[in-house]
Write a protein that holds these residues in place. Structure first.
Motif, short mmCIF file in Angstrom:
data_model
loop_
_atom_site.label_atom_id
_atom_site.label_comp_id
_atom_site.label_asym_id
_atom_site.label_seq_id
_atom_site.Cartn_x
_atom_site.Cartn_y
_atom_site.Cartn_z
N LEU A 1 59.02 14.04 52.50
CA LEU A 1 59.94 15.01 53.08
C LEU A 1 60.31 15.99 51.98
O LEU A 1 60.84 15.60 50.94
N ASP A 2 59.99 17.27 52.19
CA ASP A 2 60.26 18.31 51.21
C ASP A 2 61.39 19.20 51.71
O ASP A 2 61.30 19.78 52.79
N THR A 3 62.46 19.28 50.92
CA THR A 3 63.63 20.08 51.30
C THR A 3 63.77 21.34 50.47
O THR A 3 64.79 21.99 50.52
N SER A 4 62.79 21.68 49.68
CA SER A 4 62.77 22.78 48.72
C SER A 4 63.62 22.46 47.49
O SER A 4 63.34 22.95 46.40
N ALA A 5 64.67 21.66 47.63
CA ALA A 5 65.46 21.24 46.47
C ALA A 5 64.89 19.95 45.89
O ALA A 5 64.99 19.71 44.69
N LYS A 6 64.29 19.12 46.75
CA LYS A 6 63.79 17.82 46.31
C LYS A 6 62.74 17.34 47.30
O LYS A 6 62.84 17.61 48.50
N THR A 7 61.75 16.60 46.80
CA THR A 7 60.77 15.96 47.67
C THR A 7 61.03 14.46 47.65
O THR A 7 61.11 13.85 46.57
N TYR A 8 61.20 13.88 48.82
CA TYR A 8 61.44 12.45 48.97
C TYR A 8 60.14 11.78 49.40
O TYR A 8 59.34 12.37 50.13
N TYR B 1 69.43 14.20 59.39
CA TYR B 1 68.66 12.96 59.53
C TYR B 1 67.25 13.32 59.96
O TYR B 1 67.06 14.23 60.78
N SER B 2 66.26 12.63 59.41
CA SER B 2 64.88 12.99 59.72
C SER B 2 64.00 11.75 59.79
O SER B 2 64.32 10.69 59.25
N ALA B 3 62.88 11.90 60.46
CA ALA B 3 61.85 10.88 60.51
C ALA B 3 60.50 11.56 60.61
O ALA B 3 60.37 12.60 61.25
N GLY C 1 66.85 8.74 56.50
CA GLY C 1 68.30 8.57 56.53
C GLY C 1 69.04 9.89 56.38
O GLY C 1 68.48 10.96 56.55
N GLY C 2 70.32 9.80 56.05
CA GLY C 2 71.15 11.00 55.89
C GLY C 2 70.90 11.65 54.54
O GLY C 2 71.05 11.02 53.50
N LEU C 3 70.52 12.91 54.56
CA LEU C 3 70.26 13.68 53.34
C LEU C 3 71.07 14.97 53.37
O LEU C 3 71.39 15.47 54.44
N PRO C 4 71.36 15.54 52.20
CA PRO C 4 72.11 16.80 52.18
C PRO C 4 71.31 17.92 52.84
O PRO C 4 70.10 18.04 52.64
N VAL C 5 71.97 18.75 53.64
CA VAL C 5 71.32 19.90 54.26
C VAL C 5 70.90 20.86 53.15
O VAL C 5 71.72 21.24 52.31
N PRO C 6 69.61 21.24 53.10
CA PRO C 6 69.17 22.15 52.04
C PRO C 6 69.70 23.56 52.25
O PRO C 6 69.91 24.00 53.37
#
Length: 91
Positions: free
Chosen positions: A36-43, A17-19, A61-66
């Protein structure tokens, strides 16, 4: 930016979870989206109006751990470049 492993929030360690927040201390009003950049996807969030003296935040919200356990928050003001936070580890 804040990140928290899902096992501490909901018992689900496959999520995090992030903000991302931004405090505007002076100057004219801006229109900006949070990133929010997770290396797999940017939200990206919708666009917020932020005036001097205001703090705005967006929770992703809840996102998959990269797989690389690295996330970076950002701000994209309209007509300007991207501003990124230092990376955090959600694992």
């Amino acid at each position: 930016m804040e990140v928290q492993n899902g096992r501490f929030v909901s018992g689900n360690s496959s999520l995090f979870y992030s903000a991302v927040s931004y405090k505007k201390t002076s100057g004219s009003t801006i229109y900006a989206s949070f990133l929010l950049d997770t290396s797999a996807k940017t939200y990206s969030s919708s666009t917020y109006t932020i005036a001097a003296g205001q703090t705005k935040a967006h929770s992703f919200g809840g996102l998959p751990v990269p797989s690389g356990c690295r996330v970076v928050g950002g701000l994209h003001p309209s007509g300007q470049g991207y501003f990124w936070t230092p990376a955090l580890n959600p694992c």
